[in-house]
Design a protein around this motif. Structure first.
Motif, short mmCIF file in Angstrom:
data_model
loop_
_atom_site.label_atom_id
_atom_site.label_comp_id
_atom_site.label_asym_id
_atom_site.label_seq_id
_atom_site.Cartn_x
_atom_site.Cartn_y
_atom_site.Cartn_z
N PHE A 24 -3.45 4.58 6.42
CA PHE A 24 -3.44 4.98 5.02
C PHE A 24 -2.17 4.49 4.32
O PHE A 24 -2.22 3.99 3.20
N LEU A 25 -1.03 4.63 4.98
CA LEU A 25 0.23 4.18 4.39
C LEU A 25 0.23 2.66 4.19
O LEU A 25 0.69 2.17 3.15
N SER A 26 -0.31 1.92 5.15
CA SER A 26 -0.36 0.47 4.99
C SER A 26 -1.28 0.06 3.84
O SER A 26 -0.98 -0.86 3.10
N LEU A 27 -2.41 0.76 3.70
CA LEU A 27 -3.29 0.47 2.58
C LEU A 27 -2.64 0.84 1.25
O LEU A 27 -2.79 0.14 0.25
N LEU A 28 -1.90 1.94 1.26
CA LEU A 28 -1.22 2.37 0.04
C LEU A 28 -0.18 1.35 -0.40
O LEU A 28 0.01 1.11 -1.59
#
Length: 78
Positions: free
Chosen positions: A17-21
């Motif tokens: 999720f953090l990488s997509l964010l």
């Protein structure tokens, strides 16, 4: 073993999720950044840390290995 698996899966989902964010706003621009992507400061900080690591990283590993040898933990030092 079940709790370990659940924590590992939750950590993996959080990292994804953090990488997509951080990836999706890379195309957006902010008028205050003069045409640069809005995520430029984040990636600039990552590049700075990588540059510092490249500059002094060659010194950290031998010092850590020497410290482990002094502490008589040769299996971790090799």
């Amino acid at each position: 073993m079940g709790l370990y698996t659940a924590r590992s899966a939750l950590s993996l989902i959080g990292i994804l999720f953090l990488s997509l964010l951080l990836t999706f706003p890379a195309g957006a621009t902010d008028s205050g950044l003069k045409g640069r992507p809005a995520s430029a400061p984040v990636f600039g900080a990552v590049n700075f840390v990588a540059d510092v690591g490249a500059d002094v990283g060659w010194l950290v590993l031998p010092v850590a290995a020497l410290w482990l040898l002094i502490r008589r933990v040769p299996s971790s030092a090799t």
